[in-house]
Design a protein around this motif. Structure first.
Motif, PDB file in Angstrom:
ATOM      1  N   UNK A  67       0.867  -1.180   0.000  1.00 34.44           N
ATOM      2  CA  UNK A  67       0.000   0.000   0.000  1.00 34.44           C
ATOM      3  C   UNK A  67       0.900   1.225   0.000  1.00 34.44           C
ATOM      4  N   UNK A  68       0.505   2.232  -0.751  1.00 31.31           N
ATOM      5  CA  UNK A  68       1.296   3.458  -0.837  1.00 31.31           C
ATOM      6  C   UNK A  68       0.386   4.670  -0.912  1.00 31.31           C
ATOM      7  N   UNK A  69       0.909   5.792  -0.522  1.00 35.88           N
ATOM      8  CA  UNK A  69       0.225   7.073  -0.722  1.00 35.88           C
ATOM      9  C   UNK A  69       0.934   7.876  -1.807  1.00 35.88           C
ATOM     10  N   UNK A  70       2.025   7.341  -2.355  1.00 31.77           N
ATOM     11  CA  UNK A  70       2.821   8.063  -3.345  1.00 31.77           C
ATOM     12  C   UNK A  70       2.024   8.275  -4.622  1.00 31.77           C
ATOM     13  N   UNK A  71       2.031   9.511  -5.101  1.00 27.28           N
ATOM     14  CA  UNK A  71       1.291   9.844  -6.322  1.00 27.28           C
ATOM     15  C   UNK A  71       2.133   9.617  -7.571  1.00 27.28           C
ATOM     16  N   UNK A  72       3.475   9.612  -7.408  1.00 30.79           N
ATOM     17  CA  UNK A  72       4.369   9.475  -8.556  1.00 30.79           C
ATOM     18  C   UNK A  72       5.387   8.364  -8.313  1.00 30.79           C
ATOM     19  N   UNK A  73       6.031   7.942  -9.391  1.00 27.78           N
ATOM     20  CA  UNK A  73       7.072   6.931  -9.282  1.00 27.78           C
ATOM     21  C   UNK A  73       8.193   7.413  -8.368  1.00 27.78           C
ATOM     22  N   UNK A  74       8.639   8.653  -8.550  1.00 30.32           N
ATOM     23  CA  UNK A  74       9.711   9.168  -7.698  1.00 30.32           C
ATOM     24  C   UNK A  74       9.279   9.203  -6.234  1.00 30.32           C
ATOM     25  N   UNK A  75       8.045   9.598  -5.985  1.00 33.31           N
ATOM     26  CA  UNK A  75       7.531   9.606  -4.622  1.00 33.31           C
ATOM     27  C   UNK A  75       7.554   8.223  -4.003  1.00 33.31           C
ATOM     28  N   UNK A  76       7.201   7.208  -4.780  1.00 34.44           N
ATOM     29  CA  UNK A  76       7.230   5.829  -4.299  1.00 34.44           C
ATOM     30  C   UNK A  76       8.656   5.405  -3.968  1.00 34.44           C
ATOM     31  N   UNK A  77       9.584   5.717  -4.858  1.00 32.46           N
ATOM     32  CA  UNK A  77      10.978   5.330  -4.630  1.00 32.46           C
ATOM     33  C   UNK A  77      11.517   5.970  -3.352  1.00 32.46           C
ATOM     34  N   UNK A  78      11.211   7.233  -3.149  1.00 31.62           N
ATOM     35  CA  UNK A  78      11.652   7.916  -1.931  1.00 31.62           C
ATOM     36  C   UNK A  78      10.970   7.321  -0.699  1.00 31.62           C
ATOM     37  N   UNK A 138       1.133   7.223 -10.547  1.00 28.00           N
ATOM     38  CA  UNK A 138       0.835   5.831 -10.224  1.00 28.00           C
ATOM     39  C   UNK A 138      -0.669   5.657 -10.056  1.00 28.00           C
ATOM     40  N   UNK A 139      -1.133   4.431 -10.340  1.00 31.27           N
ATOM     41  CA  UNK A 139      -2.541   4.088 -10.169  1.00 31.27           C
ATOM     42  C   UNK A 139      -2.614   2.755  -9.447  1.00 31.27           C
ATOM     43  N   UNK A 140      -3.709   2.544  -8.745  1.00 30.64           N
ATOM     44  CA  UNK A 140      -3.914   1.267  -8.080  1.00 30.64           C
ATOM     45  C   UNK A 140      -3.787   0.119  -9.068  1.00 30.64           C
ATOM     46  N   UNK A 141      -3.087  -0.935  -8.663  1.00 30.20           N
ATOM     47  CA  UNK A 141      -2.902  -2.099  -9.513  1.00 30.20           C
ATOM     48  C   UNK A 141      -1.672  -2.052 -10.388  1.00 30.20           C
ATOM     49  N   UNK A 142      -0.964  -0.908 -10.432  1.00 30.81           N
ATOM     50  CA  UNK A 142       0.259  -0.822 -11.227  1.00 30.81           C
ATOM     51  C   UNK A 142       1.281  -1.852 -10.738  1.00 30.81           C
ATOM     52  N   UNK A 143       2.061  -2.361 -11.677  1.00 31.08           N
ATOM     53  CA  UNK A 143       3.157  -3.286 -11.355  1.00 31.08           C
ATOM     54  C   UNK A 143       4.471  -2.559 -11.623  1.00 31.08           C
ATOM     55  N   UNK A 144       5.193  -2.260 -10.547  1.00 29.64           N
ATOM     56  CA  UNK A 144       6.458  -1.536 -10.654  1.00 29.64           C
ATOM     57  C   UNK A 144       7.599  -2.503 -10.428  1.00 29.64           C
TER      58      UNK A 144
END
Length: 69
Positions: A14-25, A54-60
């Motif tokens: 689960x994430x609150x990150x709106x962007x790929x960079x936000x997720x990585x951080x 990012x959207x729910x269900x994305x595979x990173x």
């Protein structure tokens, strides 16, 4: 902002990150390190990380190079 689920290297998180960079951080990646990212099997160039949403269900997938012999 609310949590949504994605897959990061095969693990549902689960994430609150709106962007790929936000997720990585959020996940503790050092953005200066050598690695590549793909979302839903599509390579995302590093300059696009800050705005790639990012959207729910994305595979990173985060891929790091293997060094040594």
């Amino acid at each position: 902002m609310s949590n949504f689920e994605i897959s990061l290297n095969g693990e549902r998180i689960a994430t609150e990150a709106a962007t790929l960079q936000g997720l990585l951080l959020e996940r503790g990646y050092d953005l200066k390190s050598a690695f590549a990212c793909a979302i839903n099997s599509g390579f995302v160039p590093r300059p696009q990380w800050p705005e790639r949403s990012l959207q729910g269900g994305d595979k990173i997938d985060v891929v790091t190079p293997i060094t040594g012999g």
